[in-house]
Design a protein around this motif. Structure first.
Motif, PDB file in Angstrom:
ATOM      1  N   GLN A 131      18.510  55.250  48.716  1.00 25.85           N
ATOM      2  CA  GLN A 131      19.368  54.481  48.779  1.00 25.85           C
ATOM      3  C   GLN A 131      20.823  54.735  48.518  1.00 25.85           C
ATOM      4  OE1 GLN A 131      19.057  51.748  45.274  1.00 25.85           O
ATOM      5  NE2 GLN A 131      19.316  50.065  46.675  1.00 25.85           N
ATOM      6  N   SER A 134      25.158  53.161  44.307  1.00 24.50           N
ATOM      7  CA  SER A 134      25.875  54.109  43.383  1.00 24.50           C
ATOM      8  C   SER A 134      26.622  55.520  43.674  1.00 24.50           C
ATOM      9  CB  SER A 134      24.740  53.840  42.235  1.00 24.50           C
ATOM     10  OG  SER A 134      24.484  53.078  42.031  1.00 24.50           O
ATOM     11  N   SER A 140      28.053  49.301  38.080  1.00 20.78           N
ATOM     12  CA  SER A 140      27.584  48.314  38.345  1.00 20.78           C
ATOM     13  C   SER A 140      28.635  47.276  39.363  1.00 20.78           C
ATOM     14  CB  SER A 140      28.050  48.114  36.042  1.00 20.78           C
ATOM     15  OG  SER A 140      27.274  48.351  36.078  1.00 20.78           O
ATOM     16  N   TRP A 164      23.109  59.504  41.130  1.00 23.73           N
ATOM     17  CA  TRP A 164      21.608  58.279  40.960  1.00 23.73           C
ATOM     18  C   TRP A 164      20.273  58.262  42.095  1.00 23.73           C
ATOM     19  CZ3 TRP A 164      23.326  60.095  36.391  1.00 23.73           C
ATOM     20  CH2 TRP A 164      24.685  59.524  36.528  1.00 23.73           C
ATOM     21  N   THR A 166      17.456  58.129  43.774  1.00 17.32           N
ATOM     22  CA  THR A 166      16.145  58.083  43.303  1.00 17.32           C
ATOM     23  C   THR A 166      15.188  58.447  45.052  1.00 17.32           C
ATOM     24  OG1 THR A 166      15.602  56.509  42.296  1.00 17.32           O
ATOM     25  CG2 THR A 166      13.734  57.144  43.238  1.00 17.32           C
ATOM     26  N   THR A 383      22.022  46.481  36.090  1.00 14.61           N
ATOM     27  CA  THR A 383      21.497  46.666  34.554  1.00 14.61           C
ATOM     28  C   THR A 383      21.389  45.147  33.521  1.00 14.61           C
ATOM     29  OG1 THR A 383      24.063  46.429  33.591  1.00 14.61           O
ATOM     30  CG2 THR A 383      23.300  48.755  33.994  1.00 14.61           C
TER      31      THR A 383
ATOM     32  N   GLN B 278      30.824  37.545  27.032  1.00 17.37           N
ATOM     33  CA  GLN B 278      29.538  37.516  26.754  1.00 17.37           C
ATOM     34  C   GLN B 278      29.423  37.385  25.170  1.00 17.37           C
ATOM     35  OE1 GLN B 278      29.733  41.276  28.480  1.00 17.37           O
ATOM     36  NE2 GLN B 278      30.016  40.643  30.184  1.00 17.37           N
TER      37      GLN B 278
HETATM   38  C1  LIG Z   1      16.374  56.089  37.189  1.00 19.12           C
HETATM   39  C2  LIG Z   1      17.439  55.657  37.934  1.00 19.12           C
HETATM   40  C3  LIG Z   1      17.597  55.227  39.391  1.00 19.12           C
HETATM   41  C4  LIG Z   1      18.471  55.490  39.908  1.00 19.12           C
HETATM   42  N1  LIG Z   1      17.906  54.857  41.709  1.00 19.12           N
HETATM   43  C5  LIG Z   1      19.299  54.708  42.375  1.00 19.12           C
HETATM   44  C6  LIG Z   1      19.665  54.757  43.900  1.00 19.12           C
HETATM   45  O1  LIG Z   1      18.495  55.379  44.026  1.00 19.12           O
HETATM   46  N2  LIG Z   1      20.575  54.662  44.727  1.00 19.12           N
HETATM   47  C7  LIG Z   1      21.369  54.329  43.990  1.00 19.12           C
HETATM   48  O2  LIG Z   1      22.481  54.008  44.825  1.00 19.12           O
HETATM   49  N3  LIG Z   1      21.765  54.011  42.656  1.00 19.12           N
HETATM   50  C8  LIG Z   1      20.409  54.271  42.035  1.00 19.12           C
HETATM   51  N4  LIG Z   1      20.640  54.382  40.263  1.00 19.12           N
HETATM   52  C9  LIG Z   1      22.000  53.763  40.251  1.00 19.12           C
HETATM   53  C10 LIG Z   1      21.845  52.567  39.300  1.00 19.12           C
HETATM   54  O3  LIG Z   1      21.505  51.121  40.066  1.00 19.12           O
HETATM   55  C11 LIG Z   1      23.479  52.213  38.385  1.00 19.12           C
HETATM   56  O4  LIG Z   1      23.655  53.523  37.123  1.00 19.12           O
HETATM   57  C12 LIG Z   1      23.244  50.684  37.963  1.00 19.12           C
HETATM   58  O5  LIG Z   1      24.053  50.379  38.666  1.00 19.12           O
HETATM   59  C13 LIG Z   1      24.381  51.189  37.134  1.00 19.12           C
HETATM   60  O6  LIG Z   1      25.691  51.725  37.331  1.00 19.12           O
HETATM   61  P1  LIG Z   1      26.574  52.795  36.320  1.00 19.12           P
HETATM   62  O7  LIG Z   1      25.202  53.862  36.767  1.00 19.12           O
HETATM   63  O8  LIG Z   1      27.702  53.014  37.439  1.00 19.12           O
HETATM   64  O9  LIG Z   1      27.004  52.150  34.855  1.00 19.12           O
HETATM   65  P2  LIG Z   1      28.301  51.489  34.392  1.00 19.12           P
HETATM   66  O10 LIG Z   1      28.096  50.208  35.546  1.00 19.12           O
HETATM   67  O11 LIG Z   1      29.241  52.510  34.590  1.00 19.12           O
HETATM   68  O12 LIG Z   1      27.610  50.936  32.813  1.00 19.12           O
HETATM   69  C14 LIG Z   1      27.518  51.023  32.128  1.00 19.12           C
HETATM   70  C15 LIG Z   1      28.062  49.848  31.097  1.00 19.12           C
HETATM   71  O13 LIG Z   1      28.447  49.577  30.897  1.00 19.12           O
HETATM   72  C16 LIG Z   1      27.913  48.615  31.140  1.00 19.12           C
HETATM   73  N5  LIG Z   1      28.480  46.984  32.167  1.00 19.12           N
HETATM   74  C17 LIG Z   1      29.059  47.300  33.012  1.00 19.12           C
HETATM   75  N6  LIG Z   1      29.550  45.876  33.558  1.00 19.12           N
HETATM   76  C18 LIG Z   1      29.592  45.440  32.937  1.00 19.12           C
HETATM   77  C19 LIG Z   1      29.464  43.998  32.773  1.00 19.12           C
HETATM   78  N7  LIG Z   1      30.614  43.233  34.032  1.00 19.12           N
HETATM   79  N8  LIG Z   1      29.136  43.564  32.096  1.00 19.12           N
HETATM   80  C20 LIG Z   1      28.809  43.761  30.933  1.00 19.12           C
HETATM   81  N9  LIG Z   1      28.572  44.715  30.717  1.00 19.12           N
HETATM   82  C21 LIG Z   1      28.444  45.931  31.704  1.00 19.12           C
HETATM   83  C22 LIG Z   1      26.083  48.405  31.989  1.00 19.12           C
HETATM   84  O14 LIG Z   1      25.065  47.415  31.793  1.00 19.12           O
HETATM   85  C23 LIG Z   1      26.199  49.689  31.039  1.00 19.12           C
HETATM   86  O15 LIG Z   1      25.321  49.656  30.020  1.00 19.12           O
HETATM   87  C24 LIG Z   1      19.214  54.226  39.244  1.00 19.12           C
HETATM   88  C25 LIG Z   1      19.798  54.821  37.812  1.00 19.12           C
HETATM   89  C26 LIG Z   1      18.643  55.001  37.963  1.00 19.12           C
HETATM   90  C27 LIG Z   1      19.110  54.523  35.998  1.00 19.12           C
END
Ligand SMILES: Cc1cc2nc3c(=O)[nH]c(=O)nc-3n(C[C@H](O)[C@H](O)[C@H](O)COP(=O)(O)OP(=O)(O)OC[C@H]3O[C@@H](n4cnc5c(N)ncnc54)[C@H](O)[C@@H]3O)c2cc1C
Lengths: 400, 384
Positions: A131, A134, A140, A164, A166, A383, B278
Motif C-alpha cells: 500500500q 503515507s 495522518s 512505511w 509494508t 494513529t 482535544q
Molecule cells: C508498522 C507500520 C506499517 C505501516 N504500513 C504502511 C503501509 O503499508 N502503507 C502506508 O501507506 N502506510 C503505512 N504505515 C504508515 C501509517 O499509516 C502512518 O505512520 C500513520 O498514518 C501516521 O502518519 P505519520 O507516520 O506521518 O505520523 P504523523 O501524522 O506525523 O503523526 C505524528 C504524531 O502526531 C499525532 N497526530 C497527527 N495528527 C494529529 C491530529 N490531527 N490530532 C491529534 N494527533 C495527531 C499522531 O497521532 C502521532 O502521534 C505504516 C506504519 C507503521 C508504523
C-alpha cells in the motif's frame, strides 16, 4: 448453501481436523505475529507456502466469487475458519493488503477486467500487495499526499516517494494514492488511485529497520516511473474516495476480507499463563492480588470487545451513537493489547530488560517483541489519536 | 512456551435482543422522557418520596411491577432481561421510582417464599404496593451475616441501613438472624413504631433510602419466608441488584455524555467551540468507550438471564459483576468530567452536571463498587 447450526458445527470439526494435520511444525525461526512483521526471506517463503496450502484446502476466500478463484460460500464459513486459525494459533495468512484491503476494494468497485486480473493471484499468494499511501511529509494528513502522477500518452508518469510501505520489497502490486491534479478545487479532489505494478523501471524500494531491530517495511521511490494508464482505478479524482474505502476495510469497519486472520493475538489467556509461570517469593505471580486485579480489568476489556462486536449487529441497541461501535473497534483493540503487552514486560523483574536475542529472556522475549510490534497497529492504519478524533467527530458529533 | 488456548466458551459472547425487549425499551424510553424531564427531576429533589405517585400509578398500569412475576400472581412472566431496558431508561432520565426495590422484593419472594407466601404478597407488589428489601446492617455490601435478630418469640431486634424507598414502602423484606440461620421475614409498614424510619441524607438527591429500626416488631410465623438456606438467594439478589443498578448507570452515563457534548458544541473560548479542543474531545471518546462496553456487558447479562431462565450460574455471576464494575467506571468518569468541562458553571448547583456526579457516587456503592466486584471476579476468571 446450508448455514444451519449442525452443518456449521460439522464444518468446524472438519476445519479443526484439517488444522491438526496441516499446521506446520515450528520452523526454528521466529514467526511473525502480524502481517507487518514479515522481515526475512525464510519467513516470507514459509508464509507463502502456508497461505497456498490453506487456499488449496479451500479455506481462503471462501466468500469470494468462484469466477475469480473464491469459493462462493456464505461468509460464516470463512469466519469459522478464521476463528479456528486463531484458536489454534496457526501461522498468519500474511498477504493482508491483498486479501483484506485491495481485494475487497476491487471486488466492490473494480471493473470486470481488474477482477479477472488481480483476485486469483491475491488468494494463491502468487501476487503480494503493498500500500502506497503515507509519505514522508504526509501521514495522518493523508489528503495532502504529493506524489505526482502525470498522464503521458498511454502511461502515467509517477514521481515522489511513499514510506512505511509494508511488504514493499516483496510486492508485485501496490495500491497507490497519487496526485493527478495539483490545481484541483480541494486537496482531496486532486488525488487518484492506481493499481500499480512494482516491477517497472523507476520504482525502487529501500528497506527500513524497525524499532524491533528487524526489517519489514520500506521506503518506495518513484523516479519517472511509467505505469500503464489502465492502472488507474475509477476516474481521475476518485483517489480520496477509494482510499477512504480502503481504510474502511483496513480498519475492519467494513467486512468482505478473504480472511481476517492477520494477527496472532496475545490474549489475556496468555498473560495468565505467564503469571502462572513467573515465581515470586516461592509462589506464582498469579497469587498476587494486585496482579489479579489488573488481569481482571484486562479480561473485562477484552470481553467488551467481543460483546461490542456482537452488539454492533443488533441495530436496536445501537441507536444512540450509530457509528460508535463500528468506528472504535480498531482503537480499542489495539490500545488494549498494547497495554497488556507492556504490562507483561513489567512483570518479568530484571528479565524484563532482556530482549529476543538473549537465551535467558522469558519465553524468548516474546512479550517484549510483541509490545514493540504492537505500535504498528496503534500507528499504522490511522494513529490512535486520529482514530479518537474520528470517533469524536463522527460518532459524537463534536466539532473539528 | 505453551500458551493457553483461547477459552472457547460460546456463552461469553452471548448477546441477543428480543422483540419483547425492543418494545419494552421503546415504551420505557418514551414513558421516562414524558414523565421525568430534567425540570421534573429537579422539582422532586426535596420531596419526601422522591417520585410522583401519579407516575407510579401509570407505571403499575403499564404492568412493569409485574413484568418479571409469574402470571399466576398477576404478572406477565417475563424475566429480568425485560426489567433491564426499563431500568436503563429510568437511569437515562434520572427518574427515581421504587421500581428496583419492588423488583428485588418480588425476586426474593419468588426464591424464598412458600406458594402461600407468594400468593399472599406477590399480587400486592404487582398491583403497585411499594415493597423494599432491608439487607444491610452497615455499609458493607460484602457481608453475608446479619446481627439483626428474630427471637424465639418472633420479635425483631435491630436496625437496618440503606433501606431504599423505606419512606414510601408498605412491605419490607428483612434479612434477619433466626434460630441460627439468616432468614427473610416480611414486615408491613403498620407494624413499625412511630419514627422507626430515619431518612439518610443521600449524596444523590434523586434517590431515597433510610435507616429503619425494626426493634420490637412482632411477626407471625407465616411472615418468615420458608427458605432456610438463604446465602445463595442473598447472593442472587445482590447480583440482580448489581445488574439493575448497572443498567440504570448506563442510562445515566449516556444522558450525561449528551449533556457534555451539547455544551462542547455551544460554548466558545478563544474564538473556537471548546469541543474542538482535544483535551476535551478525547476524554469524551473515553467515556463513550466505557459506556459502550458497559452497555454491552449489561445486555450480555440480560441475555444470559433469558437463556438460563433466571438461573444464576458462574457465567451469569461473571456477567453481572462485570456489568456493574464497567457501569460504575463509566458513570464515574462521565459525572466527573461533566463537572470539569462546564468550567465555573460546572461547580454550580444549577448545572445539571451535579445531578450526574451525585448519581455516580451513589450508584457505584449500590450493590458494590468496582473493586468489590473485581475482587470476586478474580477467582471466577483466573481459575485460582
Ligand atoms: C508498522 C507500520 C506499517 C505501516 N504500513 C504502511 C503501509 O503499508 N502503507 C502506508 O501507506 N502506510 C503505512 N504505515 C504508515 C501509517 O499509516 C502512518 O505512520 C500513520 O498514518 C501516521 O502518519 P505519520 O507516520 O506521518 O505520523 P504523523 O501524522 O506525523 O503523526 C505524528 C504524531 O502526531 C499525532 N497526530 C497527527 N495528527 C494529529 C491530529 N490531527 N490530532 C491529534 N494527533 C495527531 C499522531 O497521532 C502521532 O502521534 C505504516 C506504519 C507503521 C508504523
Amino acid at each position: 448453501m446450508n448455514t444451519d447450526a449442525d452443518t456449521l458445527t460439522a464444518f468446524r470439526q472438519e476445519v479443526i481436523a484439517w488444522l491438526a494435520d496441516n499446521i506446520p511444525e515450528d520452523p526454528g525461526f521466529l514467526l511473525p505475529l502480524t502481517f507487518m512483521e514479515v522481515g526475512t526471506e525464510e519467513q516470507l517463503e514459509f508464509l507463502i507456502a502456508w497461505q497456498r496450502k490453506v487456499y488449496d484446502a479451500g479455506y481462503l476466500g471462501m466468500a469470494w466469487p468462484e469466477a475469480y478463484g473464491g469459493r462462493g460460500m456464505p461468509q460464516v464459513y470463512q469466519d469459522i475458519v478464521d476463528e479456528e486459525l486463531m484458536n489454534h494459533k496457526a501461522p498468519i495468512i500474511f498477504n493482508t493488503i491483498g486479501l483484506g484491503w485491495a481485494g475487497p476494494l476491487i471486488l466492490q468497485l473494480g471493473t470486470e477486467a481488474e477482477k479477472q486480473k488481480y483476485i486469483k493471484g491475491i488468494l494463491t499468494g502468487d501476487d503480494i500487495w503493498c500500500q502506497g499511501f503515507s509519505e514522508p511529509d504526509h501521514g495522518s494528513d493523508l489528503g495532502n499526499a504529493q506524489t505526482r502522477a502525470v498522464r503521458d500518452g498511454d502511461d502515467y508518469v509517477i514521481n515522489g516517494s511513499k514510506i512505511w510501505t509494508t511488504h514493499g520489497t516483496y510486492a508485485k502490486y501496490m495500491i497507490l494514492l497519487a496526485r493527478t491534479n495539483p490545481e484541483a478545487q480541494s486537496k482531496y479532489a486532486g488525488l487518484s488511485f492506481f493499481l500499480s505494478p512494482m516491477d517497472v523501471p523507476g520504482i525502487s524500494t529501500s528497506p527500513i529497520r524497525k524499532i524491533t531491530g528487524e526489517y519489514g517495511f520500506a521506503q518506495t521511490f518513484f523516479d519517472d516511473a511509467r505505469i500503464p494508464a489502465n492502472c488507474l482505478m475509477g476516474n481521475e479524482g476518485d483517489g480520496w474516495k477509494l482510499a477512504m474505502q480502503t481504510l474502511q476495510y483496513e480498519r475492519s469497519v467494513d467486512g468482505g476480507q478473504a480472511s481476517t486472520y492477520k494477527i496472532t493475538s496475545m490474549t489475556s489467556a496468555d498473560l495468565i499463563e505467564t503469571c502462572r509461570t513467573i515465581q515470586r517469593d516461592g509462589k506464582p505471580l498469579l497469587d498476587d492480588p494486585i496482579v489479579q486485579d489488573q488481569l481482571v480489568q484486562f479480561i473485562m476489556e477484552e470481553r467488551n470487545l467481543l460483546l461490542n462486536q456482537k452488539r454492533s449487529s443488533i441495530q436496536d441497541l445501537c441507536t444512540d451513537y450509530p457509528l460508535s461501535l463500528m468506528l472504535s473497534g480498531k482503537l480499542e483493540a489495539t490500545e488494549l493489547f498494547r497495554r497488556m503487552r507492556q504490562y507483561a514486560v513489567s512483570l518479568q523483574g530484571a528479565k524484563g530488560g532482556l530482549y529476543i536475542h538473549d537465551n535467558d529472556a522469558l519465553d524468548g522475549g516474546i512479550w517484549q517483541h510483541a509490545y514493540f510490534n504492537n505500535f504498528s497497529a496503534t500507528i499504522g492504519g490511522g494513529t490512535s489519536q486520529v482514530q479518537t478524533n474520528i470517533i469524536a467527530e463522527h460518532a459524537l458529533g463534536l466539532p473539528k | 512456551m505453551n500458551f493457553g488456548q483461547q477459552a472457547r466458551n460460546h456463552k461469553v459472547d452471548s448477546l441477543n435482543f428480543s422483540e419483547e425487549q425492543k418494545m419494552i425499551l421503546e415504551s420505557a424510553r418514551s414513558f421516562c422522557e414524558d414523565t421525568s424531564s430534567i425540570e421534573q427531576v429537579r422539582e422532586l429533589l426535596d420531596s419526601s418520596r422522591g417520585y410522583e405517585e401519579s407516575v407510579w400509578a401509570q407505571l403499575v398500569e403499564l404492568g412493569w411491577t409485574g413484568i418479571a412475576v409469574p402470571e399466576r400472581f398477576g404478572g406477565s412472566e417475563l424475566g429480568i432481561e425485560t426489567v433491564v431496558p426499563i431500568v436503563e431508561s429510568m437511569g437515562r432520565s434520572l427518574s427515581a421510582t421504587p421500581f428496583i426495590s419492588c423488583t428485588l422484593s418480588a425476586q426474593i419472594l419468588l426464591q424464598a417464599g412458600s406458594t402461600d407466601q407468594q400468593q399472599r404478597w406477590l399480587p400486592r407488589i404487582v398491583e403497585g404496593q411499594i415493597a423494599t428489601v432491608a439487607l444491610l446492617d452497615n455499609e458493607d455490601w460484602g457481608a453475608f451475616s446479619t446481627t439483626q435478630e428474630l427471637n424465639d418469640e418472633l420479635v425483631l431486634k435491630g436496625e437496618k441501613w440503606f433501606v431504599d424507598d423505606a419512606v414510601s414502602a408498605e412491605l419490607f423484606i428483612v434479612l434477619t438472624q433466626y434460630q441460627g440461620n439468616a432468614r427473610f421475614v416480611m414486615v408491613t409498614r403498620n407494624q413499625l413504631e412511630e419514627g422507626a424510619v430515619q431518612a439518610h441524607a443521600l449524596i444523590d438527591e434523586t434517590k431515597r433510602s433510610a435507616r429503619v429500626d425494626f426493634t420490637g416488631v412482632s411477626v407471625s410465623a407465616e411472615a418468615i419466608l420458608v427458605a432456610e438456606d438463604t446465602s445463595e438467594i442473598l447472593n442472587d439478589i445482590k447480583l440482580i441488584g448489581a445488574l439493575l443498578t448497572a443498567a440504570e448507570a448506563v442510562g445515566a452515563t449516556s444522558s450525561c455524555l449528551n449533556l457534555m457534548v451539547e455544551y462542547l458544541n455551544t460554548r466558545k473560548q478563544f474564538g473556537k467551540l471548546i469541543g474542538s479542543y482535544q483535551a476535551l474531545k478525547h476524554p469524551c471518546v473515553d467515556i463513550l468507550t466505557k459506556l459502550e462496553g458497559a452497555r454491552s456487558q449489561v445486555y450480555h447479562a440480560a441475555t444470559l438471564f433469558e437463556e438460563g431462565q433466571g438461573k444464576m450460574d458462574r457465567d451469569l455471576e461473571v456477567a453481572c459483576r462485570m456489568a456493574k464494575a464497567s457501569a460504575n467506571d463509566a458513570l464515574l468518569m462521565a459525572g466527573d468530567r461533566a463537572v470539569q468541562f462546564h468550567g465555573g458553571m460546572g461547580f454550580t448547583y444549577e448545572c445539571d452536571a451535579q445531578l450526574y456526579i451525585r448519581r455516580a457516587q451513589w450508584s457505584q456503592q449500590q450493590f458494590g463498587e468496582s473493586a468489590h466486584h473485581r475482587k470476586r471476579l478474580a477467582p471466577l476468571l483466573l481459575s485460582l
